[in-house]
Design a protein around this motif. Structure first.
Motif, PDB file in Angstrom:
ATOM      1  N   LEU A 128      -5.799 -13.420  -4.227  1.00  0.00           N
ATOM      2  CA  LEU A 128      -6.291 -12.171  -3.635  1.00  0.00           C
ATOM      3  C   LEU A 128      -7.587 -11.705  -4.297  1.00  0.00           C
ATOM      4  O   LEU A 128      -7.719 -11.740  -5.527  1.00  0.00           O
ATOM      5  N   SER A 129      -8.533 -11.265  -3.448  1.00  0.00           N
ATOM      6  CA  SER A 129      -9.775 -10.682  -3.959  1.00  0.00           C
ATOM      7  C   SER A 129     -10.242  -9.593  -2.986  1.00  0.00           C
ATOM      8  O   SER A 129      -9.692  -9.455  -1.890  1.00  0.00           O
ATOM      9  N   GLU A 130     -11.278  -8.874  -3.386  1.00  0.00           N
ATOM     10  CA  GLU A 130     -11.863  -7.813  -2.539  1.00  0.00           C
ATOM     11  C   GLU A 130     -12.196  -8.336  -1.147  1.00  0.00           C
ATOM     12  O   GLU A 130     -12.050  -7.641  -0.152  1.00  0.00           O
ATOM     13  N   HIS A 137     -10.748 -10.191   0.741  1.00  0.00           N
ATOM     14  CA  HIS A 137      -9.626 -10.324   1.680  1.00  0.00           C
ATOM     15  C   HIS A 137      -9.222  -8.996   2.324  1.00  0.00           C
ATOM     16  O   HIS A 137      -8.298  -8.967   3.137  1.00  0.00           O
ATOM     17  N   LYS A 138      -9.895  -7.915   1.977  1.00  0.00           N
ATOM     18  CA  LYS A 138      -9.453  -6.596   2.460  1.00  0.00           C
ATOM     19  C   LYS A 138      -9.308  -6.496   3.980  1.00  0.00           C
ATOM     20  O   LYS A 138      -8.296  -5.990   4.461  1.00  0.00           O
ATOM     21  N   MET A 162      -6.181  -8.201   5.004  1.00  0.00           N
ATOM     22  CA  MET A 162      -4.994  -7.460   4.567  1.00  0.00           C
ATOM     23  C   MET A 162      -4.710  -6.293   5.507  1.00  0.00           C
ATOM     24  O   MET A 162      -3.570  -5.974   5.790  1.00  0.00           O
ATOM     25  N   ALA A 163      -5.789  -5.676   6.015  1.00  0.00           N
ATOM     26  CA  ALA A 163      -5.627  -4.501   6.880  1.00  0.00           C
ATOM     27  C   ALA A 163      -4.871  -4.850   8.157  1.00  0.00           C
ATOM     28  O   ALA A 163      -4.130  -4.027   8.687  1.00  0.00           O
ATOM     29  N   LYS A 214      -1.272  -3.725   0.805  1.00  0.00           N
ATOM     30  CA  LYS A 214      -2.441  -2.943   1.223  1.00  0.00           C
ATOM     31  C   LYS A 214      -2.897  -1.943   0.157  1.00  0.00           C
ATOM     32  O   LYS A 214      -4.068  -1.664   0.029  1.00  0.00           O
ATOM     33  N   GLU A 215      -1.941  -1.404  -0.590  1.00  0.00           N
ATOM     34  CA  GLU A 215      -2.297  -0.301  -1.488  1.00  0.00           C
ATOM     35  C   GLU A 215      -2.360  -0.687  -2.964  1.00  0.00           C
ATOM     36  O   GLU A 215      -3.167  -0.124  -3.700  1.00  0.00           O
ATOM     37  N   LEU A 248      -4.094  -5.400  -5.301  1.00  0.00           N
ATOM     38  CA  LEU A 248      -5.364  -5.673  -5.978  1.00  0.00           C
ATOM     39  C   LEU A 248      -5.486  -4.862  -7.273  1.00  0.00           C
ATOM     40  O   LEU A 248      -5.936  -5.386  -8.301  1.00  0.00           O
TER      41      LEU A 248
END
Ligand SMILES: CC(C)(COP(=O)(O)OP(=O)(O)OC[C@H]1O[C@@H](n2cnc3c(N)ncnc32)[C@H](O)[C@@H]1OP(=O)(O)O)[C@@H](O)C(=O)NCCC(=O)NCCS
Length: 196
Positions: free
Chosen positions: A21-23, A25-26, A29-30, A44-45, A48
């Motif tokens: 996981l990294s930024e 992938h946001k 993830m949403a 989601k929350e 990370l």
């Protein structure tokens, strides 16, 4: 309400990649929707933030063709209680017997496992469990680590049993929302000597 199994084909190893996981992938993830509210909210929350604090690591299984997030898993080191006299390589585990084994044992903990509700039944969860075992075996080379463990929802116990996990408490503790389950990382290792 249990969702229907996906009509989509089973995933083969060449159909996906597993990414930490990294930024970046946001956005993916949403759009991840999971039958488990807790699993969806954690990804989601919190996932990370926890990873940045080194509390845990999260791995995403992403389908190559669609680039869709199919499943995710969060792991960390943990520990769990195992019933006394539960056998481990022929050695019954007893509290303070040898000061080596105790009934409170370290593990690689599968803290979260979730699959997108449209992608259930394609094998994503199983591939990530395999990854946890692989990570456990790697950790084992650095410092002894006997188990992969997790706290299963009551309705998922059979799912994990089919994947080689055993119930840690016999009989299971009453009034618990989850059941602790574990799978040995030493299965292929020779049996431990009985007296040492
Ligand atoms: C549990 C979960 C992660 C499984 O992920 P998945 O990617 O669908 O799992 P897989 O595709 O690897 O395995 C699917 C197989 O398990 C079986 N299975 C699913 N739920 C099961 C259950 N409750 N009991 C027994 N078997 C089950 C399916 O029938 C399927 O069988 P098949 O391979 O013979 O077709 C997913 O259902 C999920 O995200 N659930 C909501 C969140 C959750 O409960 N997480 C686990 C908390 S302990």
């Amino acid at each position: 309400v249990a969702s229907l199994p996906s009509a989509k084909p089973k995933l083969k190893p060449e159909d996906f990649s597993i990414q930490k996981l990294s930024e970046a992938h946001k956005p993916r993830m949403a759009s991840f929707l999971c039958a488990g509210d807790e699993e969806e909210a954690f990804l989601k929350e919190d996932a990370l933030k926890h990873q940045n604090l080194r509390l845990s690591e999260t791995f995403l299984l992403i389908e190559n063709q669609s680039q869709k997030l199919i499943s995710y898993m969060t792991i960390s080191f943990g520990s769990f209680k195992i019933s006394e006299n539960e056998p481990l390589g022929g050695v019954p585990i007893r509290e303070k017997q040898t000061h080596i084994f105790s009934s409170h044992v370290p593990c690689l903990l599968i803290a979260k496992l979730g699959t997108d509700k449209e992608e259930e039944g394609r094998g994503g969860g199983t591939f990530l469990i395999d990854l946890a075992v692989q990570k456990g075996l790697e950790s084992n080379k650095v410092l002894a680590l006997p188990f992969v463990a997790l706290h299963s929802r009551l309705d998922k116990v059979d799912y994990y049993k089919k994947r080689g996990f055993l119930v840690a408490f016999t009989p299971a503790k009453k009034n618990e929302g989850t059941i602790t389950m574990y799978r040995g990382l030493m299965e292929t290792a020779p049996s431990l000597p009985l007296n040492f």
